[in-house]
Scaffold this motif. Structure first.
Motif: not given
Length: 874
Positions: A770-771, A795-797, A815-816, A820-822
């Protein structure tokens, strides 16, 4: 072409004799003086081999002399190898042997006194035979040349994307083809599918022209789907459907190979349905490159399957054969002609000099003008020579190419291009034999660079002793990568697709013909046209397993390699093949039986004591391996992946002291980690489909392991990794472990010396992800490539991703839920390649030039974003 291999064989033997460990042991067993005599004789013969090349073309007696030397060299190789095997056995007996083992050795041929007598006799025999052939040198007036002067001047790696400035003399051809592709209403039968053939002889650049067209912006805007399929000699309907589906699903993606395996499990009806789903209603362009099939029935079958597209769909075909073009085409074919002399000269100048450099050397341009006339307008011929002349500024070097007698040899229509033969002749000797081994594979095979560097570097080149390790601390993989770059610099490789850490390539048909020609007495790819196997062939590959049964009838000490490329051994009787190898090929180094069927494994496998590489992967039946397999002290690679019924690894694994690469699938709940960790040479470890294992490693140290692959371990919950126990780990792949808790690093180490030094990290099909694990920050100063694919719950990086200051490649695939990217992503200034696919929200937000967050990534050199097409509204 015997000489092509003798020089490198001599160098390999001399390098072995010069090894300090070899010298020390030879003194202990009393063979030092005999081996020194052998060294002197080898050095003398090596010095005359460089002067042989041109003379042997016209002198049968000289060729016979070289064949005699090859036989003696081969025997010397076996004798020295036997010496090494004995040294390794003694080392293992000392470290791990029981009293029983030592008593047994005392009464065997391995006893030092018995062994010394045996080896002395064999080495004396080798020396006498070499002295005798060396004395015949005067018959041939051969010069002594002590130093090889052939070198390779390297250029940067090329790729498959053809820019306008790289293609010379083809703009008119390009415009004609594009005009045909973009026409809406061609006059032909009641089909809505137009087929446009490009015809021309080998080496003219049909594929390059097709790429030139394929990548044009007008074509990209005209067709909603573009597919590229290399057809080649085998027009197999099922495999072509798979290739088309893969191309539709994964354009320019290295993932295609793994998905192809899945498609192979479907029957023809299922494949047809998949194809119909991909193409139905789409306006597509399909390139069928390099078509050889003249069977109209096969072609019509494929065409009917494809004919479900929207109006305006087109197929672009490249072929050497006008009759094939006439059979397939719905319009008259486009005949590709040779380049003009001026265009040929422009091509030579463009690549033989750095930009503007040619102006300083007008005298070389004049010689170049004379050289390109000999190339007859064939771009491949020019490209081979331009690679040969790159960074050479002496007129004598250009004149040598211009005046070489290879241009005057009588030739038939389909003979090897003289420029290719000349480029091969001027290769350094260490590169020639490595190149020749490409002949063991069929034409148009797509190669993967990591397959060559990691696998060939370890086995086919490495296990056969063709990797000349320099005195610097370079690995076989690094040297293999250098060899690939050198072949690329000579334009022997083509069709590059770069994926950041690896790339794919092919070799041109004519280059493959050259490999077949130069390897004629050394390598043989056995297909249905082969009637018998020559006595002195050393390396064998089989297109079908039945050919092995039919043609392997005689014993041969010469055979070093037996392999079945493209899964040719699948479902074959592996026990029968192995029994034959044990009986007939006592000096075998490489044995690939991937996919073969074994019920039991012979206990006398230890008889193949020279074996370096053993692949019995993907065997669905075998449950146990004999412990005697651990007596193969020379073994460098052991592949047991996909042997899902295997209950345990053999006992005494630590005795495999040369093993560098181990891959396995077993049913054990607890892995024999201590045994594996005690494999003192182990650098690559792959743990596959160990479905009962819940935990791996747990604090055991792997001091030299550089690459770790863990996949299909569904019960795996923890994977303990840290820099203290894995000080050299650079590559980590974790795939399809659905229960894995990805807090990989159980404690954050403050000391720099105990941090992981990963360079490449890949997570795939991990539902628990998840992360990104925080411990990844340990590799902040080393990680260069990060791949995340098919992880549906991430969900996010994290913002700390931008602390990975050396990150060069990032791939985010399927990775549907990744949205968002940082926010400070632009801080990744070292990032060169970003690929996003199957992440709908992400792809939309970062769509080039129009996406909301495009400015955050616009600084990256190579961006590939595959945004799915929105469904049409009714």
């Amino acid at each position: 072409m015997v000489e092509s291999f003798l020089f490198s064989m001599a160098e390999k033997l001399l390098a072995k004799l010069a090894c300090r460990a070899f010298e020390e042991v030879s003194r202990v067993v009393g063979l030092y003086d005999h081996l020194r005599n052998l060294t002197n004789t080898l050095s003398f013969i090596k010095a005359v081999l460089l002067g042989v090349q041109q003379k042997q073309e016209h002198n049968p007696e000289l060729r016979e002399w070289l064949t005699q030397i090859k036989t003696i060299f081969s025997d010397a190789e076996d004798v020295l190898d036997e010496f090494e095997c004995q040294t390794l056995r003694m080392k293992v007996a000392k470290a791990h042997g029981s009293t029983k083992d030592k008593v047994s050795n005392f009464f065997s041929s391995s006893h030092p006194l018995v062994f010394r007598h045996k080896m002395t006799q064999q080495i004396k025999d080798i020396c006498n035979r070499l002295d005798k052939v060396a004395a015949d040198r005067d018959k041939f007036s051969l010069q002594i040349i002590d130093v090889e002067t052939r070198v390779v001047h390297r250029r940067n790696m090329t790729h498959s994307r053809v820019s306008d400035s790289d293609v010379i003399g083809r703009k008119h051809d390009k415009e004609n083809i594009i005009e045909l592709l973009m026409q809406q209403n061609l006059n032909h039968n009641d089909t809505n599918l137009s087929i446009i053939p490009i015809v021309g002889m080998g080496g003219l650049g049909k594929t390059t022209l097709a790429k030139f067209v394929f990548n044009d912006i007008r074509i990209q805007e005209c067709f909603s789907l573009k597919m590229w399929v290399c057809v080649s000699v085998d027009f197999d309907i099922e495999q072509l459907i798979i290739k088309i589906i893969n191309s539709a699903n994964y354009p320019a993606s290295a993932d295609a190979l793994s998905h192809q395996t899945n498609w192979n499990m479907l029957d023809l009806e299922q494949l047809q349905n998949q194809l119909k789903n991909k193409l139905s209603g789409q306006k597509f362009l399909l390139v069928l490159d390099d078509v050889w099939n003249e069977d109209r029935v096969k072609w019509l079958e494929l065409r009917n399957l494809i004919q479900v597209s929207a109006a305006g769909s087109k197929i672009l075909v490249t072929t050497r054969n006008p009759s094939i073009a006439a059979m397939m085409g719905t319009v008259p074919f486009h005949l590709l002609k040779g380049l003009s002399d001026e265009d040929s000269l422009s091509l030579l100048v463009k690549w033989a000099f750095k930009e503007g450099e040619e102006e300083k050397h007008p005298h070389l341009i004049n010689i170049g003008r004379q050289i390109v006339k000999k190339c007859r307008g064939i771009p491949l011929a020019v490209r081979t020579l331009e690679s040969l002349l790159f960074s050479k500024f002496e007129a004598s070097e250009w004149e040598y190419v211009r005046d070489n007698e290879v241009w005057n040899l009588p030739r038939k229509k389909d003979d090897i291009l003289p420029s290719l033969k000349l480029s091969y002749d001027l290769m350094p000797s260490y590169l020639r034999q490595c190149f020749a081994l490409f002949s063991l594979y069929p034409k148009d095979r797509q190669f993967y660079s990591d397959e060559i560097t990691r696998v060939w570097g370890t086995w086919l080149w490495g296990a056969l002793g063709l990797i000349a390790l320099p005195k610097t601390n370079r690995t076989p993989e690094e040297v293999a990568s250098q060899y690939l770059n050198e072949l690329m610099s000579r334009s022997f490789l083509q069709d590059f697709e770069n994926f950041g850490t690896a790339y794919t390539f092919r070799i041109h048909d004519l280059v493959h013909d050259l490999a077949l020609f130069v390897a004629l007495d050394e390598c043989l790819h056995v297909n249905s046209k082969i009637q018998n196997i020559p006595d002195n062939v050393r390396h064998l590959s089989f297109a079908e397993s039945i050919l092995f049964d039919n043609l392997v009838t005689k014993k041969s000490a010469a055979v070093r390699t037996v392999l079945f490329p493209h899964g040719a051994a699948e479902a074959a009787n592996g026990e029968a093949i192995l029994t034959t190898c044990l009986a007939k090929f006592k000096c075998l180094r490489v044995l690939d039986l991937s996919g073969a069927i074994f019920e039991t494994f012979p206990r006398n496998i230890a008889k193949l004591r020279h074996l370096r590489y053993l692949d019995i992967s993907d065997n669905p039946n075998i449950k146990r391996l004999p412990d005697s397999i651990c007596k193969l002290q020379s073994l460098q690679v052991l592949l047991l992946g996909g042997c899902n019924e295997l209950e345990a690894l053999p006992k005494g694994l630590r005795k495999l002291i040369s093993l560098r690469y181990l891959e396995f699938s077993i049913k054990q709940t607890v892995l024999p980690v201590n045994e594996i960790a005690n494999l003192v040479s182990l650098q690559i470890l792959s743990i596959e489909s160990c479905i009962n294992v819940e935990s791996i490693f747990g604090g055991v140290k792997f001091p030299i392991l550089t690459s770790l692959f863990v996949s299909g371990c569904q019960s795996l919950k923890s994977l303990s990794l840290d820099g203290q126990n894995f000080p050299e780990l650079e590559t980590l792949f974790v795939d399809d472990c659905s229960n894995l808790d990805l807090e990989l690093w159980k404690g954050h180490h403050e000391q720099e010396s105990s941090k992981l030094k990963l360079k490449l990290l890949a997570f795939s099909s991990l539902s628990q992800l998840v992360a990104l694990p925080k411990g990844l920050q340990e590799a902040a100063n080393s990680l260069q490539c990060l791949f995340i694919s098919n992880c549906h719950n991430i969900e996010a990086l994290p913002d700390w991703l931008t602390t990975l200051t050396d990150l060069k490649t990032l791939r985010l695939i399927d990775c549907p839920n990744l949205v968002s990217l940082p926010h400070n992503f632009h801080d990744l200034t070292a990032l060169e390649t970003l690929r996003m696919k199957g992440c709908a929200d992400l792809c939309k937000k970062y769509k080039p030039h129009v996406g909301e967050f495009w400015p955050k990534i616009s600084h990256i050199k190579n961006i590939f974003i595959d945004e799915p097409e929105e469904p049409e509204k009714n």
